[in-house]
Scaffold this active site. Structure first.
Site, mmCIF file in Angstrom:
data_model
loop_
_atom_site.group_PDB
_atom_site.id
_atom_site.type_symbol
_atom_site.label_atom_id
_atom_site.label_comp_id
_atom_site.label_asym_id
_atom_site.label_seq_id
_atom_site.Cartn_x
_atom_site.Cartn_y
_atom_site.Cartn_z
ATOM 1 C CE LYS A 1 40.767 -27.829 58.397
ATOM 2 N NZ LYS A 1 41.363 -29.171 58.380
ATOM 3 N NE ARG B 1 47.291 -31.216 65.347
ATOM 4 C CZ ARG B 1 46.487 -30.943 66.377
ATOM 5 N NH1 ARG B 1 46.455 -29.734 66.888
ATOM 6 N NH2 ARG B 1 45.703 -31.856 66.877
#
Length: 471
Positions: free
Chosen positions: A136, A157
């Site tokens: 991640k 995002r």
DNA sequence: GTGCGAGCCA
DNA sequence: TAATGATGGA
DNA sequence: TCCATCATTATGGCTCGCAC
């Protein structure tokens, strides 16, 4: 694997004995420009993505300059030409754009038990599964859209539904291809932009030499860079990207493994630490292995992710408002530091809720100076035993939010909530675990209007001064 | 040039 | 980005 | 009881625009 272009004279041992520009027709130039673009794209791919260049930097520069010259002399500049990565006019502001599909965040925990519970839930709902597992990345995510194999746009995002169009900035990132090889008609991918550690250190050295403040850490340097309105500045900052998900694709993809293979085959950069496992134990082992490698990697990571490999099963599991239910991040334990509580203060929120906050002797935790930490409510302060002057262990939960873990050394006294509101002086009442200011609207109003009045005062001063001058 | 708030990233 | 606590559904 | 969701609170670093 991306194919080598055929019949292109500028791939291996390029012929650098170029024709005189004066002797060329526009048609000649067009042909050469196309070959050069194709060759440069391919060399970029070999250099930035495969790390296996077949020509020297000098030869590359020669090809690049030749392309730039021809484009300029014959008016052949195009938006997705390799020469257009650098430069461009600064923007006034970013446009907001919708994502083709929502970009969710991942449910996560540092706790092994939570990971096992995730696995149990998955198996209860969809039976046997395998997990695609991957690091991640600690950067920030963007959606990148390719139409007919050409870079179309890149969106941050944002709130998950729509974000800022940062296309011009993202195009300066060398590991983001402007053209893809045999790509689907429509492809929207998710990737993580980051600043490699080595580039971050070099950048900070340069900044120090120029008398500028160094950046605190790679993540914030990268996030800050992408918010630059001037793409020329972005082009000089060492950013890179890993792609790891498909948001939409005109070609069917059945598993996460196929996703990686497709992305790789069309020339998108994929991290190579991903793997496929059948048992959750293997995922837990993987996390511990990756954790050991963490410091040697060229990029920051804050954990590992397991995704149900089979995409039909994912659909079956669905999502919550915030997370897909088929993926889980197993985070690394946060770094814990010790410091002293200088003072506990009480803040009053918009709704009149009183929140105790610890002001700390500043400590550096992984490139961030921590000087305050929320204590949530009175009960938690008492349970922890935090008082003014006590020595405490602090961590950054999820490597982000400062949190007091425990008291190492107590000091005198005990904390209690004030009887009157620290903002307006009204009485304070208890409601469950929280305390509220009874000033209600008048408190929050005073709180908000204090600034408004101040602003009015300042602006009327200014107005007076200006009218005085003009009169 | 500096400082501060808004708005963004995580 | 995280933690908390209230709430509502299974 | 378990789970998910919502609203609310909180941190730090960065860029930008505006005021001074």
């Amino acid at each position: 694997m991306v194919d080598e272009p055929r019949d292109n004279p500028y791939i291996r041992d390029p012929d650098l004995d170029f024709k005189e520009i004066g002797d060329m027709s526009k048609e000649d130039a067009k042909e050469e420009v196309e070959d050069l673009r194709e060759a440069i794209e391919h060399h970029d791919y070999l250099y930035y993505i495969k790390n296996d260049p077949v020509i020297s930097d000098t030869v590359y520069d020669t090809l690049f300059n030749r392309l730039a010259t021809l484009e300029r002399e014959f008016g052949l500049v195009e938006e997705n030409s390799p020469t257009q990565r650098v430069g461009g006019e600064p923007l006034d502001s970013f446009e907001t754009r919708e994502h083709v599909r929502e970009m969710l965040s991942l449910d996560s925990s540092e706790d092994e038990e939570e990971v096992r519970r995730f696995d149990e839930r998955v198996r209860r709902e969809v039976g046997e599964v395998s997990y695609s597992i991957e690091p991640k990345f600690d950067g920030f995510s963007v959606e990148v859209v390719y139409l007919e194999g050409e870079f179309d746009r890149a969106i941050t995002r944002g709130d998950g539904m729509s974000g800022d169009d940062v296309s011009k900035n993202v195009k300066t990132i060398r590991t983001v291809p402007l053209k893809l090889n045999k790509a689907p008609e429509l492809l929207s991918v998710r990737g993580e932009i980051y600043m490699p550690k080595s580039g971050f250190h070099e950048l900070n050295e340069e900044r120090l030499k120029k008398g500028k403040e160094p950046f605190a850490n790679p993540r914030n340097a990268a996030a800050g860079t992408i918010r630059q309105l001037d793409p020329n500045i972005v082009a000089e900052r060492p950013l890179s990207i890993f792609f790891y998900d498909i948001l939409d694709c005109s070609q069917e993809v059945k598993t996460q493994r196929e996703t990686f293979e497709l992305l790789k085959s069309i020339g998108l950069r994929v991290n190579d630490l991903n793997d496929l496992v059948n048992e959750i134990d293997d995922f837990i082992d993987y996390r511990n292995e990756i954790m050991k490698m963490r410091d040697e990697l060229e990029y920051d990571i804050d954990g590992v992710v397991a995704k149900v490999n089979d995409i039909d099963k994912r659909e079956e599991m669905g999502k919550t408002a915030r997370h897909p239910r088929w993926a889980f991040a197993y985070k690394f334990p946060p770094k814990i530091s010790e410091t002293k509580v200088r003072k506990i203060i009480v803040q009053v929120g918009r709704t009149g809720k009183l929140t105790p906050v610890a002001l700390l002797d500043p400590v550096d935790i992984k490139g961030v100076t921590v000087s305050r930490a929320t204590l949530h409510n009175e009960e938690i302060v008492k349970k922890l035993g935090v008082t003014n002057g006590s020595k405490v262990k602090v961590e950054r939960a999820g490597d982000v939010i400062p949190e007091i873990e425990e008291v190492v050394e107590k000091s005198e006294g005990e904390f209690s909530m004030p009887n009157s509101c620290p903002v307006c002086g009204s009485d304070v009442v208890e409601e469950g675990k929280y305390h509220f200011c009874t000033g209600g609207i008048s408190c929050s109003v005073r709180y908000i209007f204090y600034w408004a009045i101040l602003g009015f005062f300042v602006s009327s001063l200014l107005f007076g001064k200006r009218s005085g001058k003009s009169a």
